[in-house]
Design an enzyme around this catalytic site. Sequence first.
Site, short mmCIF file in Angstrom:
data_model
loop_
_atom_site.label_atom_id
_atom_site.label_comp_id
_atom_site.label_asym_id
_atom_site.label_seq_id
_atom_site.Cartn_x
_atom_site.Cartn_y
_atom_site.Cartn_z
N ARG A 136 33.00 79.45 24.04
CA ARG A 136 31.86 79.38 24.19
C ARG A 136 30.82 79.56 23.35
O ARG A 136 29.76 79.40 23.76
CB ARG A 136 31.44 80.02 25.77
CG ARG A 136 32.52 79.49 26.94
CD ARG A 136 32.40 80.11 27.87
NE ARG A 136 33.15 79.77 29.32
CZ ARG A 136 32.85 78.79 30.02
NH1 ARG A 136 31.82 78.24 29.96
NH2 ARG A 136 33.59 78.39 31.07
N GLU B 24 31.37 68.80 26.55
CA GLU B 24 30.12 69.51 27.02
C GLU B 24 29.44 70.13 26.00
O GLU B 24 29.68 70.82 25.16
CB GLU B 24 30.78 70.88 27.95
CG GLU B 24 29.52 71.56 28.41
CD GLU B 24 30.14 72.94 29.12
OE1 GLU B 24 29.30 73.44 29.78
OE2 GLU B 24 31.02 73.46 28.81
N ASP C 147 -4.12 54.01 34.41
CA ASP C 147 -4.64 54.38 33.07
C ASP C 147 -3.56 55.16 32.17
O ASP C 147 -3.68 56.50 32.57
CB ASP C 147 -6.03 55.04 33.29
CG ASP C 147 -6.48 55.30 31.75
OD1 ASP C 147 -6.23 55.05 30.88
OD2 ASP C 147 -7.69 55.95 32.06
N GLU D 210 20.15 75.25 34.82
CA GLU D 210 20.04 76.89 35.19
C GLU D 210 18.70 77.01 35.53
O GLU D 210 17.42 76.45 34.67
CB GLU D 210 20.54 77.52 34.32
CG GLU D 210 22.04 77.44 33.92
CD GLU D 210 22.57 78.18 32.82
OE1 GLU D 210 23.83 78.59 32.79
OE2 GLU D 210 21.95 78.76 31.96
N GLU E 267 24.05 70.44 33.80
CA GLU E 267 24.08 71.53 34.75
C GLU E 267 22.88 72.38 34.29
O GLU E 267 22.47 73.01 33.28
CB GLU E 267 25.18 72.58 34.33
CG GLU E 267 26.58 71.99 34.62
CD GLU E 267 27.84 72.69 33.82
OE1 GLU E 267 27.45 73.81 33.18
OE2 GLU E 267 28.94 72.41 34.39
N GLU F 134 23.73 83.06 38.64
CA GLU F 134 24.22 83.07 37.04
C GLU F 134 24.24 84.34 36.58
O GLU F 134 24.28 85.31 37.24
CB GLU F 134 23.38 82.07 36.39
CG GLU F 134 23.95 80.64 36.08
CD GLU F 134 25.13 80.63 35.18
OE1 GLU F 134 25.34 81.61 34.54
OE2 GLU F 134 25.75 79.69 35.23
N ARG G 294 26.41 72.07 24.80
CA ARG G 294 25.68 73.47 25.30
C ARG G 294 24.33 73.72 24.92
O ARG G 294 23.66 74.92 25.34
CB ARG G 294 26.87 74.63 25.07
CG ARG G 294 28.15 74.23 25.84
CD ARG G 294 29.11 75.55 25.43
NE ARG G 294 28.66 76.80 25.80
CZ ARG G 294 28.87 77.19 27.11
NH1 ARG G 294 29.36 76.59 27.96
NH2 ARG G 294 28.57 78.43 27.05
N GLU H 148 22.38 78.53 39.39
CA GLU H 148 22.69 77.19 38.76
C GLU H 148 23.17 76.34 40.14
O GLU H 148 23.70 76.94 40.92
CB GLU H 148 23.93 77.24 37.87
CG GLU H 148 24.37 75.96 37.45
CD GLU H 148 25.49 75.87 36.32
OE1 GLU H 148 25.26 76.92 35.32
OE2 GLU H 148 26.38 75.26 36.51
N HIS I 212 23.67 72.55 29.84
CA HIS I 212 24.80 71.85 29.21
C HIS I 212 25.06 70.54 30.01
O HIS I 212 25.12 70.47 31.33
CB HIS I 212 25.84 72.95 29.86
CG HIS I 212 25.75 74.31 29.45
ND1 HIS I 212 26.62 75.59 29.76
CD2 HIS I 212 24.89 74.98 28.42
CE1 HIS I 212 26.25 76.63 29.15
NE2 HIS I 212 25.33 76.26 28.40
#
Length: 447
Positions: A322, A342, A52, A140, A138, A193, A344, A200, A249
């Site tokens: 970063r 990557e 359902d 976390e 990745e 981390e 982020r 992570e 990420h």
Amino acid sequence: MATTLAAALKLADKHTLRFVSLQFTDIVGQVKSVQVPMHQLEEAVEHGKWFDGSSIEGFARIAESDMFLVPDLDTFSPIPWEPGIGPDGAKSATGSARVICDVFTPNGEPFAGDPRGVLKRQLEKARKAGYILNTGPELEFFLLRRSNGSVEPLPHDAAGYFDLSEDLGTEVRKEMMNGLEAFGIKVETAHHEVATGQHEIDFEYADALRTADNAVTFKTTLKAVAASKGLYATFMPKPFFGINGSGMHTHQSLWDIKRGRNAFSDPKDPYGLSTMARQYIAGTLEHARGMIAILAPLVNSYKRLVPGYEAPVYIGWARINRSALIRIPQISKGSLNSVRIELRCPDPSSNPYLAFAAMLAAGMDGVERKLTPPDAVEENLYHLDAAKLESRHIRQLPGTLREALDELSRDEVIRDALGDHVFERFVEAKAAEWAEYRTQVSTWEVD
């Protein structure tokens, strides 16, 4: 892992598995399951298993509720915490396997509201253009304490980034890795981390459908293992004020099917990036505001996306910076197939199927339109004032879920990738979440 019905049944017999969990996700990424005895697997594979859909978040209204699940046998695997044979060799009456399913309507058509189907449609579109999307998320997470059956809002340790701690977390991570490997997920690294209680575990980079399946399995596995140790694993983006939140990420690249190589690599380029990679970056940046509601889907997500905690706020790209939305990871000399970008801004509360579909649609729009990205910004964007950001045409991500939903509604490329059904139900669910949040009175306000 099994690939045929015969192989699945042989595996079930070998491990004395009596049940199978037919799994799928709703629109917001919650794992749903229909359990059946193992002898029903053959019927489910050949004819599907009805359920359902009106009871599932964002799936169907009561008038259009019936739909059925078809197992993808590539994902059939024993559930390690529900073994058919115990450590003492005794057979269990509750041994179970799981298999991830696709959702179909009564007329045999793929259901437009199935998140896994949304991703498969985008992947097929890319395949027809000659490319396979590879991703590496990745995720976390925080490990929290349990006390008297309730979860305490406290991290269970006091370690930091890459610390070698002697607490329970180190042992729990090992068991989590064992659980993931039992599902056929190849773990690469695991570490503590930045924030206390934060961890992570990274798994193998692969095609996007497999990594989306793995990301869903990742979350259920880690929660089950943590619970067995009296802890609670949470993928909430920002559970604590004043410390880093949890991101997802996501590394991405396109594989050129015809040429048999990474379409993102060019050894002559200063960043190692091909023209196509730069176009993909440009598309991602252009649609960042439009897809952030999918990549960061909670009210709480926007408490992570603030300056000062390594989460990106400004829409730009770079190699070593970063604070940028997109980073170009360093690769070993000669490893051209490892060139990737990557992204982020996603967080682990997102539905991986919808997140990867949105990322692919955004990047491919840049490729199709041959967009050119702005210059890379190799400096800390948090140190630039508003005037400098404006002069360099650097935009910001939305600051709230409501603003993100408005941006999603205006982005035709991302809306088209989701399809009308998912777009409408997603916005409906998230607008209700925002409306409920707006009426809450927080402890901060009372204080």
